[in-house]
Design an enzyme around this catalytic site. Structure first.
Site, mmCIF file in Angstrom:
data_model
loop_
_atom_site.group_PDB
_atom_site.id
_atom_site.type_symbol
_atom_site.label_atom_id
_atom_site.label_comp_id
_atom_site.label_asym_id
_atom_site.label_seq_id
_atom_site.Cartn_x
_atom_site.Cartn_y
_atom_site.Cartn_z
ATOM 1 N N ARG A 23 4.385 71.435 18.909
ATOM 2 C CA ARG A 23 3.841 71.076 20.226
ATOM 3 C C ARG A 23 2.883 72.139 20.777
ATOM 4 O O ARG A 23 2.837 72.361 21.998
ATOM 5 C CB ARG A 23 4.974 70.836 21.238
ATOM 6 C CG ARG A 23 5.865 69.655 20.906
ATOM 7 C CD ARG A 23 5.268 68.376 21.446
ATOM 8 N NE ARG A 23 6.050 67.221 21.067
ATOM 9 C CZ ARG A 23 6.858 66.565 21.878
ATOM 10 N NH1 ARG A 23 6.993 66.947 23.118
ATOM 11 N NH2 ARG A 23 7.503 65.515 21.442
ATOM 12 N N ARG A 27 1.550 70.323 27.275
ATOM 13 C CA ARG A 27 1.488 70.502 28.734
ATOM 14 C C ARG A 27 1.544 71.938 29.223
ATOM 15 O O ARG A 27 1.197 72.215 30.372
ATOM 16 C CB ARG A 27 2.611 69.688 29.390
ATOM 17 C CG ARG A 27 2.263 68.223 29.509
ATOM 18 C CD ARG A 27 3.432 67.426 30.017
ATOM 19 N NE ARG A 27 4.513 67.420 29.035
ATOM 20 C CZ ARG A 27 5.685 66.834 29.202
ATOM 21 N NH1 ARG A 27 5.950 66.228 30.337
ATOM 22 N NH2 ARG A 27 6.600 66.860 28.259
ATOM 23 N N ARG A 36 -5.933 65.558 29.482
ATOM 24 C CA ARG A 36 -5.072 64.392 29.660
ATOM 25 C C ARG A 36 -5.467 63.627 30.929
ATOM 26 O O ARG A 36 -5.471 62.397 30.951
ATOM 27 C CB ARG A 36 -3.612 64.814 29.736
ATOM 28 C CG ARG A 36 -2.683 63.614 29.609
ATOM 29 C CD ARG A 36 -1.250 64.032 29.632
ATOM 30 N NE ARG A 36 -0.706 63.847 30.954
ATOM 31 C CZ ARG A 36 0.522 63.453 31.194
ATOM 32 N NH1 ARG A 36 1.345 63.231 30.207
ATOM 33 N NH2 ARG A 36 0.945 63.303 32.416
ATOM 34 N N ASP A 73 1.309 61.100 18.222
ATOM 35 C CA ASP A 73 2.734 61.023 18.514
ATOM 36 C C ASP A 73 3.419 60.275 17.384
ATOM 37 O O ASP A 73 2.779 59.505 16.671
ATOM 38 C CB ASP A 73 3.002 60.325 19.849
ATOM 39 C CG ASP A 73 4.404 60.627 20.332
ATOM 40 O OD1 ASP A 73 4.642 61.758 20.794
ATOM 41 O OD2 ASP A 73 5.285 59.758 20.202
ATOM 42 N N TYR A 150 14.307 55.123 18.490
ATOM 43 C CA TYR A 150 13.503 54.700 19.650
ATOM 44 C C TYR A 150 13.335 53.188 19.680
ATOM 45 O O TYR A 150 13.352 52.564 20.752
ATOM 46 C CB TYR A 150 12.127 55.388 19.617
ATOM 47 C CG TYR A 150 12.208 56.867 19.915
ATOM 48 C CD1 TYR A 150 12.263 57.325 21.223
ATOM 49 C CD2 TYR A 150 12.255 57.798 18.889
ATOM 50 C CE1 TYR A 150 12.351 58.678 21.510
ATOM 51 C CE2 TYR A 150 12.341 59.157 19.160
ATOM 52 C CZ TYR A 150 12.395 59.592 20.474
ATOM 53 O OH TYR A 150 12.488 60.929 20.757
HETATM 54 O O1 1CP Z 1 0.996 69.883 19.143
HETATM 55 C C1 1CP Z 1 1.697 69.123 18.459
HETATM 56 O O2 1CP Z 1 2.782 69.470 17.960
HETATM 57 C C2 1CP Z 1 1.145 67.740 18.128
HETATM 58 C C3 1CP Z 1 1.499 66.694 18.989
HETATM 59 C C4 1CP Z 1 2.841 65.988 18.999
HETATM 60 C C5 1CP Z 1 3.841 65.836 18.009
HETATM 61 C C6 1CP Z 1 3.920 66.465 16.648
HETATM 62 C C7 1CP Z 1 3.256 65.237 20.111
HETATM 63 C C8 1CP Z 1 2.499 65.135 21.366
HETATM 64 N N1 1CP Z 1 4.413 64.584 19.811
HETATM 65 C C9 1CP Z 1 4.821 64.942 18.546
HETATM 66 C C10 1CP Z 1 5.992 64.459 17.800
HETATM 67 C C11 1CP Z 1 7.083 63.787 18.531
HETATM 68 N N2 1CP Z 1 7.010 62.863 19.537
HETATM 69 C C12 1CP Z 1 8.455 63.943 18.212
HETATM 70 C C13 1CP Z 1 8.968 64.785 17.065
HETATM 71 C C14 1CP Z 1 8.955 66.225 17.354
HETATM 72 C C15 1CP Z 1 9.937 66.682 18.415
HETATM 73 O O3 1CP Z 1 11.146 66.511 18.214
HETATM 74 O O4 1CP Z 1 9.469 67.241 19.417
HETATM 75 C C16 1CP Z 1 9.199 63.129 19.075
HETATM 76 C C17 1CP Z 1 10.706 62.972 19.105
HETATM 77 C C18 1CP Z 1 8.290 62.441 19.908
HETATM 78 C C19 1CP Z 1 8.606 61.413 20.914
HETATM 79 C C20 1CP Z 1 8.079 61.799 22.234
HETATM 80 N N3 1CP Z 1 6.771 61.682 22.582
HETATM 81 C C21 1CP Z 1 8.745 62.447 23.281
HETATM 82 C C22 1CP Z 1 10.203 62.865 23.263
HETATM 83 C C23 1CP Z 1 11.062 61.896 23.961
HETATM 84 C C24 1CP Z 1 12.535 62.201 23.732
HETATM 85 O O5 1CP Z 1 13.229 61.332 23.225
HETATM 86 O O6 1CP Z 1 12.983 63.308 24.089
HETATM 87 C C25 1CP Z 1 7.817 62.666 24.308
HETATM 88 C C26 1CP Z 1 8.059 63.279 25.657
HETATM 89 C C27 1CP Z 1 6.558 62.194 23.839
HETATM 90 C C28 1CP Z 1 5.255 62.303 24.506
HETATM 91 C C29 1CP Z 1 4.433 63.421 23.994
HETATM 92 N N4 1CP Z 1 4.025 63.575 22.689
HETATM 93 C C30 1CP Z 1 3.205 64.676 22.568
HETATM 94 C C31 1CP Z 1 3.090 65.250 23.879
HETATM 95 C C32 1CP Z 1 2.236 66.458 24.215
HETATM 96 C C33 1CP Z 1 3.859 64.469 24.743
HETATM 97 C C34 1CP Z 1 4.001 64.666 26.226
HETATM 98 C C35 1CP Z 1 3.062 63.713 26.854
HETATM 99 C C36 1CP Z 1 2.454 64.240 28.103
HETATM 100 O O7 1CP Z 1 3.122 64.091 29.126
HETATM 101 O O8 1CP Z 1 1.327 64.748 28.047
#
Ligand code: 1CP
Length: 348
Positions: A23, A27, A36, A73, A150
């Site tokens: 990540r 944010r 964003r 994502d 999910y």
């Molecule tokens: O910088 C990076 O790592 C690349 C971007 C990236 C990656 C690899 C994002 C952006 N998401 C992911 C993978 C991802 N998404 C995972 C696997 C990794 C982990 O465990 O963190 C998972 C479970 C998700 C699902 C997801 N998408 C969640 C988690 C929800 C939960 O069940 O807890 C969330 C909050 C998102 C949205 C998301 N994806 C990425 C970002 C920066 C965000 C936040 C969105 C925002 O508000 O800007």
């Protein structure tokens, strides 16, 4: 071109321990929040190759990182399967058409990745151009098991009762769902590799919720299918694959037997212990507790030094956090982390 990140995964000589952070585009960076805002919302950001490229590059421009990761994502795949993905502010992902009946699994389409997910492969191409060989690009996917959580829960979950209920009650349907996901993921990762991804990673965020037996049957089996199904070589270069099961520290030997090149570790395992268990077979990525970034620069440096010292030898370790960086971390602490990994590993 020789990259420390790729070389470490292949256990070839490196100039210093490579580092990237899960990540790393997100944010905690004010420039990410600005892009964003420009995109309107998170999904529009993912679906615009130019804006996805912009945010992928932000941490690369700010810190001395050894790899970029595609901004996207894991939920792009269920979205392409028409489950109606949407994000509500502060609540995480949701599906308007989750899997609620067994018939939903049978009728689930295997999406044509080349058209429905073209925005992802287009982003890979745009990012590669923008990187211009500075650092390698990591492509990624969620694991079949993690995506299914999910899809069946309809979003994030605390108890995972629906998906685990399905697994115990109707293992045949569960396997059907996981198999469809694995096939789609193979197409998806091969598309990312063809577009220029230099390595790929599978995020199995929720594999650690399973029993050992269920993990092997419902998660690892399908990640192994992916490891065997993707192109491991592109234009003469090996494309390393990393598997990351959060909470999977008990099963490192089984994960290493999948044939992957690298294993991602969360912070609950000792890096040195993991190395003595599977270090001959695979490279290891990790595994600082993300909360160390709430401490002082001095403490961060101390923790980085101690973690590096656990690893024997000069290659086969990619420094990372044990999970994603939190949105409220001060970016200056991230800089301290990255710089200290390089400082201490050069003089190790
Ligand atoms: O910088 C990076 O790592 C690349 C971007 C990236 C990656 C690899 C994002 C952006 N998401 C992911 C993978 C991802 N998404 C995972 C696997 C990794 C982990 O465990 O963190 C998972 C479970 C998700 C699902 C997801 N998408 C969640 C988690 C929800 C939960 O069940 O807890 C969330 C909050 C998102 C949205 C998301 N994806 C990425 C970002 C920066 C965000 C936040 C969105 C925002 O508000 O800007």
């Amino acid at each position: 071109m020789s990259f420390d990140y790729i070389n470490a995964l292949l256990k070839k000589p490196v100039s210093r321990t490579p580092v990237w952070v899960m990540r790393q585009a997100g944010r905690y960076l004010p420039e990410y929040r600005a892009t964003r805002k420009k995109a309107g919302d998170f999904l529009s950001l993912c679906k615009s190759p130019d804006l996805a490229c912009e945010v992928t590059m932000q941490p690369i421009d700010r810190f001395d990182l050894d790899a970029a990761i595609l901004f996207s994502d894991i939920l792009t795949i269920p979205d392409a399967m028409d489950l109606g993905l949407y994000f509500t502010e502060g609540e995480g992902p949701k599906f308007s058409k989750p899997i609620t009946r067994l018939a939903d699994i049978e009728s689930l389409s295997r999406p044509d990745v080349g058209s429905k997910l073209a925005y992802v492969t287009d982003a890979v191409s745009v990012i590669k151009k923008s990187l211009n060989g500075r650092v390698p690009l990591i492509g990624f996917t969620g694991s079949p098991w993690t995506l299914s959580t999910y899809m069946v829960e309809g979003g994030s979950s605390k108890s995972f009762s629906k998906v685990k209920g399905l697994m115990y009650e109707n293992p045949k349907h569960m396997h059907q769902l996981l198999d469809k996901l694995a096939d789609t993921i193979i197409d998806y990762l091969n598309g990312q590799i063809a577009a220029g991804a230099d390595s790929v990673m599978v995020f199995d965020t929720w594999g650690g919720l399973l029993s050992k037996k269920s993990y092997e049957e419902f998660s690892l089996r399908y990640m192994t299918k992916i490891v065997n199904g993707i192109k491991r070589k592109h234009e003469g270069k090996i494309i390393p694959v990393t598997l990351f099961t959060k909470g999977g520290g008990m099963w490192l030997e089984q994960i290493a037997a999948s044939g992957c090149d690298g294993i991602g570790l969360d912070w609950t395992v000792e890096l040195g212990d993991a190395q003595s268990r599977v270090g001959e077979k695979v490279a290891l990525q990790g595994n600082l507790d993300p909360c160390v970034l709430y401490a002082t620069d001095e403490k961060i440096r101390e923790e980085v030094k101690a973690l590096l010292a656990q690893f024997n030898g000069d290659t086969g370790h990619i420094f990372n956090l044990g999970h994603g960086i939190s949105p409220d971390v001060n970016p200056e602490r991230m800089k301290t982390l990255v710089d200290s990994v390089h400082e201490f590993s050069t003089n190790k």
